[in-house]
Design a protein around this motif. Sequence first.
Motif, PDB file in Angstrom:
ATOM      1  N   PHE A  32      57.095  14.362  43.770  1.00 22.84           N
ATOM      2  CA  PHE A  32      56.708  15.757  43.536  1.00 22.84           C
ATOM      3  C   PHE A  32      57.655  16.689  44.291  1.00 22.84           C
ATOM      4  O   PHE A  32      58.157  17.658  43.727  1.00 22.84           O
ATOM      5  CB  PHE A  32      55.255  15.984  43.966  1.00 22.84           C
ATOM      6  N   ASP A  33      57.905  16.382  45.568  1.00 24.62           N
ATOM      7  CA  ASP A  33      58.835  17.194  46.363  1.00 24.62           C
ATOM      8  C   ASP A  33      60.208  17.237  45.706  1.00 24.62           C
ATOM      9  O   ASP A  33      60.865  18.288  45.678  1.00 24.62           O
ATOM     10  CB  ASP A  33      58.964  16.642  47.785  1.00 24.62           C
ATOM     11  N   GLN A  34      60.652  16.102  45.173  1.00 24.62           N
ATOM     12  CA  GLN A  34      61.957  16.052  44.508  1.00 24.62           C
ATOM     13  C   GLN A  34      61.959  16.929  43.257  1.00 24.62           C
ATOM     14  O   GLN A  34      62.950  17.599  42.959  1.00 24.62           O
ATOM     15  CB  GLN A  34      62.348  14.617  44.149  1.00 24.62           C
ATOM     16  N   ALA A  35      60.853  16.944  42.511  1.00 30.28           N
ATOM     17  CA  ALA A  35      60.759  17.795  41.319  1.00 30.28           C
ATOM     18  C   ALA A  35      60.839  19.271  41.707  1.00 30.28           C
ATOM     19  O   ALA A  35      61.468  20.075  41.003  1.00 30.28           O
ATOM     20  CB  ALA A  35      59.478  17.498  40.540  1.00 30.28           C
ATOM     21  N   VAL A  36      60.233  19.648  42.826  1.00 28.15           N
ATOM     22  CA  VAL A  36      60.329  21.027  43.321  1.00 28.15           C
ATOM     23  C   VAL A  36      61.774  21.326  43.721  1.00 28.15           C
ATOM     24  O   VAL A  36      62.322  22.376  43.371  1.00 28.15           O
ATOM     25  CB  VAL A  36      59.349  21.273  44.491  1.00 28.15           C
ATOM     26  N   THR A  37      62.400  20.404  44.427  1.00 30.23           N
ATOM     27  CA  THR A  37      63.807  20.574  44.819  1.00 30.23           C
ATOM     28  C   THR A  37      64.696  20.720  43.596  1.00 30.23           C
ATOM     29  O   THR A  37      65.577  21.591  43.546  1.00 30.23           O
ATOM     30  CB  THR A  37      64.272  19.385  45.689  1.00 30.23           C
ATOM     31  N   ASP A  38      64.476  19.877  42.587  1.00 31.22           N
ATOM     32  CA  ASP A  38      65.267  19.955  41.355  1.00 31.22           C
ATOM     33  C   ASP A  38      65.102  21.318  40.690  1.00 31.22           C
ATOM     34  O   ASP A  38      66.072  21.894  40.188  1.00 31.22           O
ATOM     35  CB  ASP A  38      64.866  18.844  40.375  1.00 31.22           C
ATOM     36  N   ALA A  39      63.874  21.830  40.675  1.00 32.15           N
ATOM     37  CA  ALA A  39      63.621  23.145  40.071  1.00 32.15           C
ATOM     38  C   ALA A  39      64.365  24.239  40.842  1.00 32.15           C
ATOM     39  O   ALA A  39      64.957  25.139  40.241  1.00 32.15           O
ATOM     40  CB  ALA A  39      62.121  23.435  40.029  1.00 32.15           C
ATOM     41  N   LEU A  40      64.366  24.154  42.161  1.00 36.20           N
ATOM     42  CA  LEU A  40      65.087  25.133  42.976  1.00 36.20           C
ATOM     43  C   LEU A  40      66.591  25.037  42.742  1.00 36.20           C
ATOM     44  O   LEU A  40      67.280  26.060  42.660  1.00 36.20           O
ATOM     45  CB  LEU A  40      64.774  24.927  44.463  1.00 36.20           C
ATOM     46  N   GLU A  41      67.097  23.813  42.613  1.00 33.25           N
ATOM     47  CA  GLU A  41      68.535  23.626  42.396  1.00 33.25           C
ATOM     48  C   GLU A  41      68.977  24.079  41.014  1.00 33.25           C
ATOM     49  O   GLU A  41      70.160  24.331  40.797  1.00 33.25           O
ATOM     50  CB  GLU A  41      68.912  22.163  42.628  1.00 33.25           C
ATOM     51  N   ALA A  42      68.030  24.207  40.084  1.00 35.95           N
ATOM     52  CA  ALA A  42      68.359  24.645  38.728  1.00 35.95           C
ATOM     53  C   ALA A  42      68.467  26.166  38.622  1.00 35.95           C
ATOM     54  O   ALA A  42      68.892  26.693  37.591  1.00 35.95           O
ATOM     55  CB  ALA A  42      67.311  24.125  37.737  1.00 35.95           C
ATOM     56  N   ILE A  43      68.106  26.868  39.691  1.00 38.84           N
ATOM     57  CA  ILE A  43      68.211  28.329  39.687  1.00 38.84           C
ATOM     58  C   ILE A  43      69.700  28.689  39.624  1.00 38.84           C
ATOM     59  O   ILE A  43      70.497  28.138  40.386  1.00 38.84           O
ATOM     60  CB  ILE A  43      67.553  28.927  40.946  1.00 38.84           C
ATOM     61  N   PRO A  44      70.075  29.597  38.742  1.00 35.35           N
ATOM     62  CA  PRO A  44      71.494  29.973  38.641  1.00 35.35           C
ATOM     63  C   PRO A  44      72.064  30.384  39.994  1.00 35.35           C
ATOM     64  O   PRO A  44      71.404  31.057  40.794  1.00 35.35           O
ATOM     65  CB  PRO A  44      71.472  31.158  37.664  1.00 35.35           C
ATOM     66  N   GLU A  45      73.297  29.985  40.234  1.00 34.92           N
ATOM     67  CA  GLU A  45      73.966  30.208  41.520  1.00 34.92           C
ATOM     68  C   GLU A  45      73.941  31.672  41.953  1.00 34.92           C
ATOM     69  O   GLU A  45      73.732  31.976  43.129  1.00 34.92           O
ATOM     70  CB  GLU A  45      75.407  29.690  41.466  1.00 34.92           C
ATOM     71  N   ALA A  46      74.145  32.587  41.014  1.00 38.73           N
ATOM     72  CA  ALA A  46      74.160  34.015  41.352  1.00 38.73           C
ATOM     73  C   ALA A  46      72.822  34.456  41.952  1.00 38.73           C
ATOM     74  O   ALA A  46      72.782  35.298  42.857  1.00 38.73           O
ATOM     75  CB  ALA A  46      74.488  34.852  40.118  1.00 38.73           C
ATOM     76  N   LEU A  47      71.720  33.896  41.462  1.00 46.86           N
ATOM     77  CA  LEU A  47      70.410  34.220  42.026  1.00 46.86           C
ATOM     78  C   LEU A  47      70.156  33.428  43.300  1.00 46.86           C
ATOM     79  O   LEU A  47      69.615  33.964  44.268  1.00 46.86           O
ATOM     80  CB  LEU A  47      69.300  33.933  41.005  1.00 46.86           C
ATOM     81  N   ALA A  48      70.511  32.168  43.292  1.00 40.05           N
ATOM     82  CA  ALA A  48      70.270  31.311  44.453  1.00 40.05           C
ATOM     83  C   ALA A  48      70.938  31.871  45.702  1.00 40.05           C
ATOM     84  O   ALA A  48      70.396  31.764  46.807  1.00 40.05           O
ATOM     85  CB  ALA A  48      70.755  29.896  44.162  1.00 40.05           C
ATOM     86  N   GLN A  49      72.112  32.485  45.546  1.00 38.38           N
ATOM     87  CA  GLN A  49      72.809  33.067  46.691  1.00 38.38           C
ATOM     88  C   GLN A  49      72.028  34.223  47.309  1.00 38.38           C
ATOM     89  O   GLN A  49      72.174  34.508  48.491  1.00 38.38           O
ATOM     90  CB  GLN A  49      74.204  33.543  46.281  1.00 38.38           C
ATOM     91  N   ARG A  50      71.219  34.892  46.498  1.00 36.01           N
ATOM     92  CA  ARG A  50      70.428  36.026  47.000  1.00 36.01           C
ATOM     93  C   ARG A  50      69.062  35.594  47.519  1.00 36.01           C
ATOM     94  O   ARG A  50      68.327  36.387  48.083  1.00 36.01           O
ATOM     95  CB  ARG A  50      70.255  37.064  45.889  1.00 36.01           C
ATOM     96  N   LEU A  51      68.727  34.344  47.304  1.00 36.68           N
ATOM     97  CA  LEU A  51      67.440  33.802  47.727  1.00 36.68           C
ATOM     98  C   LEU A  51      67.567  33.354  49.183  1.00 36.68           C
ATOM     99  O   LEU A  51      67.879  32.213  49.482  1.00 36.68           O
ATOM    100  CB  LEU A  51      67.061  32.628  46.823  1.00 36.68           C
ATOM    101  N   SER A  52      67.361  34.309  50.090  1.00 30.13           N
ATOM    102  CA  SER A  52      67.528  33.990  51.506  1.00 30.13           C
ATOM    103  C   SER A  52      66.266  34.355  52.270  1.00 30.13           C
ATOM    104  O   SER A  52      65.473  35.187  51.841  1.00 30.13           O
ATOM    105  CB  SER A  52      68.726  34.753  52.082  1.00 30.13           C
ATOM    106  N   ASN A  53      66.116  33.711  53.410  1.00 28.16           N
ATOM    107  CA  ASN A  53      64.969  33.929  54.273  1.00 28.16           C
ATOM    108  C   ASN A  53      63.655  33.642  53.547  1.00 28.16           C
ATOM    109  O   ASN A  53      62.682  34.377  53.674  1.00 28.16           O
ATOM    110  CB  ASN A  53      64.980  35.346  54.868  1.00 28.16           C
TER     111      ASN A  53
END
Length: 143
Positions: A32-53
């Motif tokens: 389950f944790d891996q599925a959550v991690t996979d979902a987070l890693e699928a977020i486009p890089e441009a958005l992921a870079q702004r996902l801080s704190n």
Amino acid sequence: MNHESTPPPDGHPGEPGDGTEAAGVEMNEDEFDQAVTDALEAIPEALAQRLSNVAVFVEEEYEPEPWEDPGTELLGLYDGIPLTERAEMPFQLPDRIVIFRGPLLRMCADREELVEEITVTVVHEVAHFFGIDDETLHALGWG
């Protein structure tokens, strides 16, 4: 500010009051944790870079607040100040995204559906971080 995901969409098997019960699916905590991690890693890089704190957690069940219906089940929860409402303040505590394992396991009939619902829930809560409300998410097909 506290943003909550809504329960499973209307007409979804296993939704309280729909007259059916979902079969549920099993997935161990690591998977389950891996599925959550996979979902987070699928977020486009441009958005992921702004996902801080932001800290992301998996918890077994949502504990309703005293003023909420004791039967309230959430799939996920965003607890923080959306990016659109933030002032630049040093030393802010991290926002929290919590994904609730139990309700997701109960609402899904198979593993494929579970992975899809985990992804939808993660996207939903990350969207709240960016200031996107439930109405807009539903209009975009993420509700």
